[in-house]
Design a protein around this motif. Sequence first.
Motif, PDB file in Angstrom:
ATOM      1  N   GLU A  53       0.825  -1.205   0.000  1.00 55.86           N
ATOM      2  CA  GLU A  53       0.000   0.000   0.000  1.00 55.86           C
ATOM      3  C   GLU A  53       0.861   1.257   0.000  1.00 55.86           C
ATOM      4  OE1 GLU A  53      -3.407   0.259   2.616  1.00 55.86           O
ATOM      5  OE2 GLU A  53      -3.343  -1.907   2.913  1.00 55.86           O
ATOM      6  N   ALA A  54       1.888   1.280   0.827  1.00 56.49           N
ATOM      7  CA  ALA A  54       2.770   2.447   0.884  1.00 56.49           C
ATOM      8  C   ALA A  54       3.494   2.635  -0.439  1.00 56.49           C
ATOM      9  CB  ALA A  54       3.772   2.293   2.021  1.00 56.49           C
ATOM     10  N   ARG A  55       3.966   1.571  -1.017  1.00 56.11           N
ATOM     11  CA  ARG A  55       4.696   1.654  -2.288  1.00 56.11           C
ATOM     12  C   ARG A  55       3.775   2.122  -3.410  1.00 56.11           C
ATOM     13  NH1 ARG A  55       7.021  -4.245  -2.183  1.00 56.11           N
ATOM     14  NH2 ARG A  55       7.361  -3.787  -4.413  1.00 56.11           N
ATOM     15  N   ARG A  56       2.530   1.631  -3.400  1.00 61.06           N
ATOM     16  CA  ARG A  56       1.570   2.048  -4.423  1.00 61.06           C
ATOM     17  C   ARG A  56       1.250   3.543  -4.279  1.00 61.06           C
ATOM     18  NH1 ARG A  56      -2.218  -1.118  -3.010  1.00 61.06           N
ATOM     19  NH2 ARG A  56      -1.370  -2.890  -4.176  1.00 61.06           N
ATOM     20  N   LEU A  57       1.059   3.990  -3.043  1.00 62.42           N
ATOM     21  CA  LEU A  57       0.764   5.405  -2.817  1.00 62.42           C
ATOM     22  C   LEU A  57       1.932   6.288  -3.246  1.00 62.42           C
ATOM     23  CD1 LEU A  57      -1.026   7.088   0.096  1.00 62.42           C
ATOM     24  CD2 LEU A  57       1.316   7.794  -0.361  1.00 62.42           C
ATOM     25  N   LEU A  58       3.160   5.881  -2.931  1.00 61.02           N
ATOM     26  CA  LEU A  58       4.322   6.699  -3.286  1.00 61.02           C
ATOM     27  C   LEU A  58       4.554   6.724  -4.790  1.00 61.02           C
ATOM     28  CD1 LEU A  58       6.725   5.813  -0.356  1.00 61.02           C
ATOM     29  CD2 LEU A  58       5.544   7.979  -0.761  1.00 61.02           C
ATOM     30  N   ASP A  59       4.159   5.659  -5.495  1.00 62.31           N
ATOM     31  CA  ASP A  59       4.204   5.695  -6.961  1.00 62.31           C
ATOM     32  C   ASP A  59       3.247   6.779  -7.484  1.00 62.31           C
ATOM     33  OD1 ASP A  59       6.138   3.775  -7.476  1.00 62.31           O
ATOM     34  OD2 ASP A  59       4.693   2.117  -7.507  1.00 62.31           O
ATOM     35  N   GLU A  60       2.059   6.880  -6.876  1.00 66.70           N
ATOM     36  CA  GLU A  60       1.096   7.910  -7.279  1.00 66.70           C
ATOM     37  C   GLU A  60       1.625   9.307  -6.951  1.00 66.70           C
ATOM     38  OE1 GLU A  60      -2.589   6.984  -5.412  1.00 66.70           O
ATOM     39  OE2 GLU A  60      -2.826   5.047  -6.426  1.00 66.70           O
ATOM     40  N   VAL A  61       2.262   9.436  -5.801  1.00 69.32           N
ATOM     41  CA  VAL A  61       2.851  10.724  -5.422  1.00 69.32           C
ATOM     42  C   VAL A  61       3.938  11.119  -6.422  1.00 69.32           C
ATOM     43  CG1 VAL A  61       4.276  11.880  -3.681  1.00 69.32           C
ATOM     44  CG2 VAL A  61       2.304  10.512  -2.973  1.00 69.32           C
ATOM     45  N   GLN A  62       4.765  10.155  -6.810  1.00 68.03           N
ATOM     46  CA  GLN A  62       5.830  10.445  -7.776  1.00 68.03           C
ATOM     47  C   GLN A  62       5.253  10.934  -9.100  1.00 68.03           C
ATOM     48  OE1 GLN A  62       6.945   8.827 -10.790  1.00 68.03           O
ATOM     49  NE2 GLN A  62       8.630  10.308 -10.897  1.00 68.03           N
ATOM     50  N   SER A  63       4.155  10.324  -9.527  1.00 70.94           N
ATOM     51  CA  SER A  63       3.501  10.752 -10.762  1.00 70.94           C
ATOM     52  C   SER A  63       2.972  12.184 -10.631  1.00 70.94           C
ATOM     53  CB  SER A  63       2.365   9.787 -11.108  1.00 70.94           C
ATOM     54  OG  SER A  63       1.690  10.198 -12.277  1.00 70.94           O
ATOM     55  N   TYR A  68       3.323  18.064 -11.854  1.00 76.51           N
ATOM     56  CA  TYR A  68       3.023  19.366 -11.248  1.00 76.51           C
ATOM     57  C   TYR A  68       3.724  20.500 -11.990  1.00 76.51           C
ATOM     58  CZ  TYR A  68       2.370  23.073  -7.870  1.00 76.51           C
ATOM     59  OH  TYR A  68       2.027  24.268  -7.279  1.00 76.51           O
ATOM     60  N   ARG A  69       2.969  21.578 -12.185  1.00 78.01           N
ATOM     61  CA  ARG A  69       3.510  22.805 -12.772  1.00 78.01           C
ATOM     62  C   ARG A  69       3.105  23.990 -11.904  1.00 78.01           C
ATOM     63  NH1 ARG A  69       5.518  19.198 -14.726  1.00 78.01           N
ATOM     64  NH2 ARG A  69       5.886  18.662 -16.921  1.00 78.01           N
ATOM     65  N   ALA A  70       3.910  25.011 -11.884  1.00 80.62           N
ATOM     66  CA  ALA A  70       3.634  26.189 -11.060  1.00 80.62           C
ATOM     67  C   ALA A  70       2.236  26.721 -11.348  1.00 80.62           C
ATOM     68  CB  ALA A  70       4.673  27.271 -11.322  1.00 80.62           C
ATOM     69  N   GLY A  71       1.482  26.970 -10.304  1.00 79.93           N
ATOM     70  CA  GLY A  71       0.114  27.457 -10.447  1.00 79.93           C
ATOM     71  C   GLY A  71      -0.931  26.376 -10.442  1.00 79.93           C
ATOM     72  N   ASP A  72      -0.520  25.113 -10.549  1.00 79.39           N
ATOM     73  CA  ASP A  72      -1.483  24.012 -10.496  1.00 79.39           C
ATOM     74  C   ASP A  72      -2.086  23.907  -9.094  1.00 79.39           C
ATOM     75  OD1 ASP A  72      -0.904  23.404 -13.085  1.00 79.39           O
ATOM     76  OD2 ASP A  72       0.204  21.543 -12.649  1.00 79.39           O
ATOM     77  N   PRO A  73      -3.325  23.424  -8.984  1.00 79.75           N
ATOM     78  CA  PRO A  73      -3.876  23.138  -7.647  1.00 79.75           C
ATOM     79  C   PRO A  73      -3.111  21.986  -7.024  1.00 79.75           C
ATOM     80  CG  PRO A  73      -5.344  22.325  -9.360  1.00 79.75           C
ATOM     81  CD  PRO A  73      -4.291  23.135 -10.067  1.00 79.75           C
ATOM     82  N   PRO A  74      -3.055  21.915  -5.693  1.00 78.39           N
ATOM     83  CA  PRO A  74      -2.346  20.819  -5.030  1.00 78.39           C
ATOM     84  C   PRO A  74      -2.964  19.468  -5.336  1.00 78.39           C
ATOM     85  CG  PRO A  74      -2.802  22.638  -3.502  1.00 78.39           C
ATOM     86  CD  PRO A  74      -3.596  22.910  -4.737  1.00 78.39           C
ATOM     87  N   SER A  75      -2.132  18.440  -5.304  1.00 80.18           N
ATOM     88  CA  SER A  75      -2.600  17.052  -5.358  1.00 80.18           C
ATOM     89  C   SER A  75      -2.560  16.491  -3.944  1.00 80.18           C
ATOM     90  CB  SER A  75      -1.709  16.214  -6.278  1.00 80.18           C
ATOM     91  OG  SER A  75      -1.824  16.651  -7.620  1.00 80.18           O
ATOM     92  N   LEU A  76      -3.653  15.878  -3.508  1.00 81.09           N
ATOM     93  CA  LEU A  76      -3.814  15.469  -2.117  1.00 81.09           C
ATOM     94  C   LEU A  76      -3.889  13.953  -2.004  1.00 81.09           C
ATOM     95  CD1 LEU A  76      -4.300  16.715   0.734  1.00 81.09           C
ATOM     96  CD2 LEU A  76      -6.740  16.492   0.274  1.00 81.09           C
ATOM     97  N   PHE A  77      -3.182  13.393  -1.012  1.00 84.73           N
ATOM     98  CA  PHE A  77      -3.163  11.953  -0.786  1.00 84.73           C
ATOM     99  C   PHE A  77      -3.449  11.689   0.688  1.00 84.73           C
ATOM    100  CE2 PHE A  77      -0.452  12.961  -4.344  1.00 84.73           C
ATOM    101  CZ  PHE A  77      -0.808  12.014  -5.296  1.00 84.73           C
TER     102      PHE A  77
END
Length: 286
Positions: A53-63, A68-77
């Motif tokens: 589960e942790a590895r799967r979540l961190l893969d999503e975070v890496q993506s 991410y680009r400046a001005g984009d809304p945050p991505s939340l996990f």
Amino acid sequence: MGYYELPVGAVGVGTQPPEADGAELNYQAMPEGMSTFAMPEIPEPDVVAELLEARRLLDEVQSALSDYRAGDPPSLFELGQLDRDNLALVDQLLGEGEVSIVITGQSQTRIQESVLAGLWRVRYLDREGALLRDTLEVADIPGLVRQATFAAAVEHLLLPDAPLPEGVLNAPPLVAELDEKSLAYRPGVEPHVINLTLLPQTEQDLAFLDRLLGAGSVTILSRGYGNCRITSTQTRYVWWVQYFNSQDANILNTLEVTDVPAVACAAPEDIVDSAQRLHEIMEIYR
């Protein structure tokens, strides 16, 4: 978890010797319990083979970091669904970075940048300090900082009708300047900075400005460019930004009109680097 605390006496108002008449100024103390930079340890793949589960979540975070680009809304996990071992792996891999944030009010939010710039641990607490929600956020600065800091702030900064306190000499022109710039400011506009260190401000001037601006709900500590303490005020878009040397002596004291001071935000190039570093870490476990 380590903690970092700047001595109260080193900050802006209160840094000067006591007045001859024995009067003392009261000023806001530094918050306690700020976390500091700590390098993460990378466990061997066989140790964490079951922590999918942790590895799967961190893969999503890496993506999310890669996209991410400046001005984009945050991505939340959300981290609340992870069991103790999976959460421990996330903690271990992300570590603690250079920026810590405390948001106070009816409840409290404690935010710690990870060792990967642009990846933040955001913990929401109740009045007793119990954890209500635990998240990771990909952003230059967590969304709550921009959304909540000045939500209840006053728009106009005006001098009081009463006579100015004795010793207040140079603050009134700054009040007019701050009022003009804060009213005109819009997100994306270049920040307006007033360098108090270079101006002939008396201790009474600084105390007067401190009282007039009011104490806001957000305190940020950054070690990215030396030690920097950033505090919001109760006046919309106005921040105190103070820098300290290695002996914790205040070397630069400024007022900044902006949505969030740039020194607190992750730079775009650092977020790109974070995405690459997390990719390299996760490759170990594939």
